[in-house]
Write a protein that holds these residues in place. Structure first.
Motif, PDB file in Angstrom:
ATOM      1  N   GLY A   1      30.729  22.790  52.990  1.00  0.00           N
ATOM      2  CA  GLY A   1      30.544  22.039  51.822  1.00  0.00           C
ATOM      3  C   GLY A   1      29.393  22.727  51.215  1.00  0.00           C
ATOM      4  O   GLY A   1      28.510  21.993  50.168  1.00  0.00           O
ATOM      5  N   ALA A   2      29.248  23.795  51.136  1.00  0.00           N
ATOM      6  CA  ALA A   2      28.205  24.706  50.573  1.00  0.00           C
ATOM      7  C   ALA A   2      28.808  25.383  49.299  1.00  0.00           C
ATOM      8  O   ALA A   2      29.878  25.697  49.073  1.00  0.00           O
ATOM      9  CB  ALA A   2      27.569  25.909  51.494  1.00  0.00           C
ATOM     10  N   THR A   3      27.696  25.586  48.249  1.00  0.00           N
ATOM     11  CA  THR A   3      28.097  26.300  47.066  1.00  0.00           C
ATOM     12  C   THR A   3      27.714  27.534  47.221  1.00  0.00           C
ATOM     13  O   THR A   3      26.595  28.008  47.514  1.00  0.00           O
ATOM     14  CB  THR A   3      27.234  25.556  45.776  1.00  0.00           C
ATOM     15  N   PRO A   4      28.697  28.795  46.864  1.00  0.00           N
ATOM     16  CA  PRO A   4      28.075  30.060  47.412  1.00  0.00           C
ATOM     17  C   PRO A   4      27.275  30.467  46.324  1.00  0.00           C
ATOM     18  O   PRO A   4      27.406  30.171  45.191  1.00  0.00           O
ATOM     19  CB  PRO A   4      29.719  30.674  47.132  1.00  0.00           C
ATOM     20  N   LEU A   5      26.313  31.435  46.965  1.00  0.00           N
ATOM     21  CA  LEU A   5      25.431  32.233  45.907  1.00  0.00           C
ATOM     22  C   LEU A   5      26.439  33.384  45.363  1.00  0.00           C
ATOM     23  O   LEU A   5      27.112  34.068  45.935  1.00  0.00           O
ATOM     24  CB  LEU A   5      24.297  32.682  46.681  1.00  0.00           C
ATOM     25  N   GLY A   6      25.756  33.659  44.272  1.00  0.00           N
ATOM     26  CA  GLY A   6      26.000  34.785  43.392  1.00  0.00           C
ATOM     27  C   GLY A   6      26.807  34.402  42.104  1.00  0.00           C
ATOM     28  O   GLY A   6      27.083  33.318  41.697  1.00  0.00           O
ATOM     29  N   PRO A   7      27.308  35.518  41.672  1.00  0.00           N
ATOM     30  CA  PRO A   7      28.102  35.476  40.384  1.00  0.00           C
ATOM     31  C   PRO A   7      29.443  34.842  40.484  1.00  0.00           C
ATOM     32  O   PRO A   7      30.457  35.377  41.465  1.00  0.00           O
ATOM     33  CB  PRO A   7      28.189  36.928  39.758  1.00  0.00           C
ATOM     34  N   LEU A   8      29.858  33.955  39.831  1.00  0.00           N
ATOM     35  CA  LEU A   8      31.041  33.230  39.921  1.00  0.00           C
ATOM     36  C   LEU A   8      31.756  33.326  38.453  1.00  0.00           C
ATOM     37  O   LEU A   8      31.280  32.372  37.601  1.00  0.00           O
ATOM     38  CB  LEU A   8      31.258  31.716  40.237  1.00  0.00           C
ATOM     39  N   ALA A   9      32.671  34.161  38.413  1.00  0.00           N
ATOM     40  CA  ALA A   9      33.419  34.338  36.834  1.00  0.00           C
ATOM     41  C   ALA A   9      34.177  33.202  36.630  1.00  0.00           C
ATOM     42  O   ALA A   9      34.852  32.632  37.626  1.00  0.00           O
ATOM     43  CB  ALA A   9      34.197  35.365  36.697  1.00  0.00           C
ATOM     44  N   LEU A  10      34.324  32.645  35.369  1.00  0.00           N
ATOM     45  CA  LEU A  10      35.210  31.682  34.915  1.00  0.00           C
ATOM     46  C   LEU A  10      36.550  32.237  34.678  1.00  0.00           C
ATOM     47  O   LEU A  10      36.842  32.958  33.764  1.00  0.00           O
ATOM     48  CB  LEU A  10      34.630  30.923  33.783  1.00  0.00           C
ATOM     49  N   ARG A  11      37.505  31.868  35.786  1.00  0.00           N
ATOM     50  CA  ARG A  11      39.017  32.602  35.657  1.00  0.00           C
ATOM     51  C   ARG A  11      39.583  31.712  34.802  1.00  0.00           C
ATOM     52  O   ARG A  11      40.516  32.456  33.911  1.00  0.00           O
ATOM     53  CB  ARG A  11      39.625  32.443  36.810  1.00  0.00           C
ATOM     54  N   GLU A  12      39.679  30.653  35.080  1.00  0.00           N
ATOM     55  CA  GLU A  12      40.707  29.781  33.724  1.00  0.00           C
ATOM     56  C   GLU A  12      40.177  28.294  33.830  1.00  0.00           C
ATOM     57  O   GLU A  12      39.406  27.814  34.652  1.00  0.00           O
ATOM     58  CB  GLU A  12      42.315  29.608  34.074  1.00  0.00           C
ATOM     59  N   VAL A  13      40.606  27.514  32.914  1.00  0.00           N
ATOM     60  CA  VAL A  13      40.244  26.192  32.524  1.00  0.00           C
ATOM     61  C   VAL A  13      41.328  25.173  32.771  1.00  0.00           C
ATOM     62  O   VAL A  13      42.422  25.541  32.151  1.00  0.00           O
ATOM     63  CB  VAL A  13      39.403  25.896  31.573  1.00  0.00           C
ATOM     64  N   LEU A  14      41.453  24.138  33.684  1.00  0.00           N
ATOM     65  CA  LEU A  14      42.523  23.434  33.621  1.00  0.00           C
ATOM     66  C   LEU A  14      42.143  22.000  33.272  1.00  0.00           C
ATOM     67  O   LEU A  14      41.131  21.683  33.540  1.00  0.00           O
ATOM     68  CB  LEU A  14      42.941  23.235  35.236  1.00  0.00           C
ATOM     69  N   TYR A  15      43.154  21.197  32.798  1.00  0.00           N
ATOM     70  CA  TYR A  15      42.713  20.196  32.155  1.00  0.00           C
ATOM     71  C   TYR A  15      43.704  18.895  32.328  1.00  0.00           C
ATOM     72  O   TYR A  15      45.063  19.482  32.602  1.00  0.00           O
ATOM     73  CB  TYR A  15      42.187  20.092  30.711  1.00  0.00           C
TER      74      TYR A  15
ATOM     75  N   GLY B   1      35.745  32.312  40.101  1.00  0.00           N
ATOM     76  CA  GLY B   1      36.056  33.417  40.930  1.00  0.00           C
ATOM     77  C   GLY B   1      35.291  33.576  42.231  1.00  0.00           C
ATOM     78  O   GLY B   1      34.332  34.313  42.538  1.00  0.00           O
ATOM     79  N   TRP B   2      35.478  32.703  43.275  1.00  0.00           N
ATOM     80  CA  TRP B   2      35.038  32.873  44.490  1.00  0.00           C
ATOM     81  C   TRP B   2      36.053  33.355  45.724  1.00  0.00           C
ATOM     82  O   TRP B   2      37.090  32.548  45.574  1.00  0.00           O
ATOM     83  CB  TRP B   2      34.358  31.523  45.023  1.00  0.00           C
TER      84      TRP B   2
END
Length: 163
Positions: free
Chosen positions: A36-50, A111-112
């Motif tokens: 249930g944790a949010t990972p630390l560090g940079p998380l690139a936006l890979r794509e957007v779904l809708y 991007g995790w």
């Protein structure tokens, strides 16, 4: 342009602060599947779904793709499609991306654990719509729909999660 999450309740982007929710397990450097944790560090936006039945394609710096009712995300560390989008039905543990609530009306795939994918280190880390009470997520970052659309249109390329 990158956003910053430096607390469990706010995201900063382009000099503005937005109310946010993070994982029920807090922000952690030792992310594991199911914690249930949010990972630390940079998380690139890979794509957007809708959800095309609920809103128009959002403006975004990342590729944008419409969801369909048979879209899911595999969260089974023992399956070859772990931490990947899959077509349902699938026998492995997964999340349905086409939901009755509005939480996944817009999903920023972050991007995790995807380059390379390591079984058990976490899956399905998204930027998505917050519940009305901003309840903690399962490890994602969540904003109101209006705020999410604003930062996507503002050129968001990723999120830096700080401890």
């Amino acid at each position: 342009m990158q956003a910053v999450v430096a607390s469990d309740h706010a995201l900063t982007f382009a000099g503005r602060s937005f109310r946010a929710a993070v994982g029920r397990g807090g922000r952690r450097s030792d992310k594991r599947e199911g914690d249930g944790a949010t990972p630390l560090g940079p998380l690139a936006l890979r794509e957007v779904l809708y959800r095309p039945d609920r809103l128009a394609a959002p403006a975004a710096a990342a590729p944008v793709r419409a969801l369909s009712p048979d879209d899911g995300w595999c969260d089974d560390p023992a399956h070859p499609d772990y931490n990947r989008m899959v077509r349902l039905p699938i026998a492995a543990s997964h999340e349905a991306l086409w939901r009755a609530d509005h939480v996944y009306d817009v999903i920023g795939v972050l991007g995790w654990n995807d380059a390379p994918i390591r079984p058990g280190l976490g899956s399905a880390i998204f930027l998505h719509v917050a519940r009305p009470d901003y309840a903690p997520t399962e490890g994602c970052v969540a904003l109101s729909l209006a705020d999410l659309l604003t930062i996507l249109a503002g050129g968001l390329t990723g999120i830096m999660v700080l401890g």
